[in-house]
Design an enzyme around this catalytic site. Sequence first.
Site, short mmCIF file in Angstrom:
data_model
loop_
_atom_site.label_atom_id
_atom_site.label_comp_id
_atom_site.label_asym_id
_atom_site.label_seq_id
_atom_site.Cartn_x
_atom_site.Cartn_y
_atom_site.Cartn_z
CD GLU A 15 6.27 5.17 -9.09
OE1 GLU A 15 6.91 5.88 -8.29
OE2 GLU A 15 5.13 5.46 -9.48
N GLY A 57 8.29 11.56 -5.29
CA GLY A 57 8.76 12.39 -6.40
C GLY A 57 9.59 11.59 -7.39
CG ASP A 95 0.36 6.15 -6.63
OD1 ASP A 95 0.76 6.64 -5.56
OD2 ASP A 95 1.05 6.13 -7.66
CG HIS A 117 1.22 4.25 -1.97
ND1 HIS A 117 2.56 3.97 -2.00
CD2 HIS A 117 1.07 5.35 -2.75
CE1 HIS A 117 3.20 4.85 -2.76
NE2 HIS A 117 2.31 5.70 -3.23
CG ASP A 161 -0.51 15.96 -4.06
OD1 ASP A 161 -0.60 14.72 -3.93
OD2 ASP A 161 0.58 16.53 -4.26
CG HIS A 191 7.01 6.75 -3.65
ND1 HIS A 191 6.53 7.35 -2.52
CD2 HIS A 191 5.95 6.68 -4.52
CE1 HIS A 191 5.26 7.64 -2.69
NE2 HIS A 191 4.86 7.25 -3.89
CG HIS A 237 0.47 10.37 -3.28
ND1 HIS A 237 1.65 10.89 -2.83
CD2 HIS A 237 0.75 9.13 -3.73
CE1 HIS A 237 2.63 10.00 -3.03
NE2 HIS A 237 2.10 8.92 -3.56
#
Length: 333
Positions: free
Chosen positions: A199, A169, A277, A12, A16, A196, A14
Amino acid sequence: MNFFDVAKIELHCHLDGSLRPSSVLDLLRKKGLDGGINEDNIGELLKVEGDCDSLVTYLEKFDLPLIVMQDAESLERLSYEVFEDAYRENVAYLELRFAPVLHTREGLGQDEIIASVISGMNRAKSTYNIEGNIIVCCMKNLSEQAAIDTINAGYKYLGKGLVGVDLAGPEDEGFAQKFINAMSLARNMGYNITIHAGEAGSGQNVLDSIQVLGAQRIGHGVNLYQSEKAYKLVKEKNINLEVCPTSNLQTKAVKALEKHPAIYYYINGISISINTDNRTVSNTSLTDELDMVGKVLSIDMTSYKKLYESAVEASFADKETKDKLINRIRRII
Ligand SMILES: [Zn+2]
């Protein structure tokens, strides 16, 4: 135990949220958009310093990276660099995720965007001893049609660098209902599914992600304990929770590491993996995350090996890659 030296698996991460500050600055300069931004302040613009007040505030750190992630060449480079950084801390396998729809501002098609990120990964894989795959994210705050567009765009890359789809998101209660058709399409096409859930939201969201959307893994799943049904299902189906400790502390999903519900899950035999993350936004590495968790869970080499093997098992890699990854950890123990 020395977590830097051992082979590691990350499921996991990301794209960006994991860019090198120096590269973001370089690309901003090339676009002439670096006004007021320099080596001294680029770090603080990209990283959460200490705590922030919520997941929504955390997500604001992605605004600047997205400005420089709108052309094929930059996407290829930035993808390559995340794999290079992961290799440098002995990550053996990385599943890197990103949302193609966020990179269309300058006219790139989602298929070109996916191709560029895969290409950067492939260049890193041919340069370094690292394996990897890409996951495309659909955004919960956009329409179901936007998700379907991403899923269709990725189809031709399935099994050729792309292995799964995610929903990312801000997490509203009951979000799963909005994406039933999109995720059904993805399943039928052969995508693996991770979502996701639990959370900022509830255990019920975790249950829905599994039952309604077919999630094979859950991103975070912090609040799994809130739903007895979800807890039983996760255990029965051996669904891996992609735990991201620092991120969870920063977004206030948990109050303190010692109180992270994943400790309870782990002790009770739920499959968990440890992840960053966002390497840059959370200012962390997989080594840092394992150092933190390793102390709390008293992880020794025997328990680390189990954690590594369950992450390999939960990964969306093909059998050949999984065998190679398992052999890699067995060789050193
Ligand atoms: Zn995430």
